[in-house]
Design a protein around this motif. Structure first.
Motif, PDB file in Angstrom:
ATOM      1  N   ASP A 181      -7.444   4.212   1.951  1.00  0.00           N
ATOM      2  CA  ASP A 181      -6.426   4.441   0.930  1.00  0.00           C
ATOM      3  C   ASP A 181      -7.019   4.133  -0.449  1.00  0.00           C
ATOM      4  N   PRO A 189      -5.778  -0.047  12.316  1.00  0.00           N
ATOM      5  CA  PRO A 189      -4.335   0.202  12.209  1.00  0.00           C
ATOM      6  C   PRO A 189      -3.606  -0.160  13.507  1.00  0.00           C
ATOM      7  N   LYS A 225       6.003  -3.409   4.639  1.00  0.00           N
ATOM      8  CA  LYS A 225       5.213  -3.419   5.877  1.00  0.00           C
ATOM      9  C   LYS A 225       3.812  -3.972   5.613  1.00  0.00           C
ATOM     10  N   MET A 226       3.231  -3.569   4.507  1.00  0.00           N
ATOM     11  CA  MET A 226       1.913  -4.048   4.117  1.00  0.00           C
ATOM     12  C   MET A 226       1.934  -5.563   3.915  1.00  0.00           C
ATOM     13  N   ASP A 277       1.273   5.483  -1.049  1.00  0.00           N
ATOM     14  CA  ASP A 277       2.301   6.061  -0.177  1.00  0.00           C
ATOM     15  C   ASP A 277       2.754   5.143   0.955  1.00  0.00           C
ATOM     16  N   GLN A 278       2.074   4.032   1.176  1.00  0.00           N
ATOM     17  CA  GLN A 278       2.430   3.165   2.299  1.00  0.00           C
ATOM     18  C   GLN A 278       3.605   2.257   1.958  1.00  0.00           C
ATOM     19  N   CYS A 290      -7.655  -3.280   3.352  1.00  0.00           N
ATOM     20  CA  CYS A 290      -6.329  -3.385   2.734  1.00  0.00           C
ATOM     21  C   CYS A 290      -6.471  -4.155   1.418  1.00  0.00           C
ATOM     22  N   TYR A 334       1.153  -1.971  -6.099  1.00  0.00           N
ATOM     23  CA  TYR A 334       0.670  -0.853  -5.276  1.00  0.00           C
ATOM     24  C   TYR A 334       1.503   0.393  -5.556  1.00  0.00           C
TER      25      TYR A 334
END
Length: 217
Positions: free
Chosen positions: A31, A71, A181-182, A176-177, A9, A173
């Motif tokens: 990613d 994940p 939440k990240m 698409d995430q 991440c 960033y």
């Protein structure tokens, strides 16, 4: 110390590692946008865009210390509680989490940490609970990780607070995430530092009355 940082991440766990010991880090992230930002943040690390699960199987023998954060959505209590809402149906938990723990426990000769959320079911293979996280680990885990505590899911300025907390602007960033939440799931860098200190044998006592910071094995 050769370190493999899987599902890296933005490197929340890794942020303070340079303050602990001399390290050579290989980070694996699927990613490409996260990998790009990680590389900007840690330019001396080797960053690989690949399937971390397969990379572990192929390369685990090459490292002294491995951190894996697979994940978590299929294990999380939040998703379990949302079943039936918004048309969500049950899904299989992703058992790659436990595959990695078993591989490391029985085949890896170095030290490892597998980190994940507290699941909606009784977790398997005896993890240690610290704060909002579970840790499967093959060395003594401190009872106190010196981690800071961020307020999540509170207030309209949550993203700004998490940017300050993690010392990173998540708005950079462009993938698409979900950004929020990240930001909520990123491991606190003080916990990451304390765990690596423990792996290399450094003990930070918090006060003179404390006899030990470790659980029994």
């Amino acid at each position: 110390m050769k370190i493999l940082n899987l599902y890296s991440c933005l490197g929340g766990n890794r942020y303070k590692w340079d303050e602990v010991t001399d390290i050579e880090v290989t980070a694996v992230e699927l990613d490409p946008e996260l990998a790009r930002l990680y590389k900007e943040r840690f330019p001396n690390d080797k960053v690989i865009v690949a399937d971390a699960h397969q990379y572990l199987l192929d390369h685990y023998k090459e490292f002294d210390f491995i951190w894996s954060s697979p994940p978590c959505p299929t294990h999380s209590r939040a998703r379990y509680w949302s079943i039936g809402a918004n048309g969500k149906n049950p899904i299989y938990p992703d058992m790659k989490l436990y595959q990695e723990i078993l591989l490391l426990e029985y085949h890896f000769k170095g030290k490892y940490v597998v980190e994940n959320v507290i699941p909606y079911y009784e977790p398997m293979l005896s993890p240690k609970k610290r704060g909002r996280h579970l840790y499967w680990i093959n060395f003594n885990l401190p009872t106190e990780l010196n981690d800071r505590h961020a307020s999540v899911c509170q207030g309209t300025d949550e993203l700004n607070r998490l940017c300050d907390f993690h010392d990173f602007d998540f708005r950079t960033y462009k993938g698409d995430q979900p950004i929020i939440k990240m930001a909520r799931n990123l491991v606190d860098y003080e916990a990451g530092r304390t765990i690596l200190e423990t792996a290399v044998g450094i003990t930070r006592k918090q006060n003179v009355n404390q006899t030990t910071i470790f659980d029994e094995c």
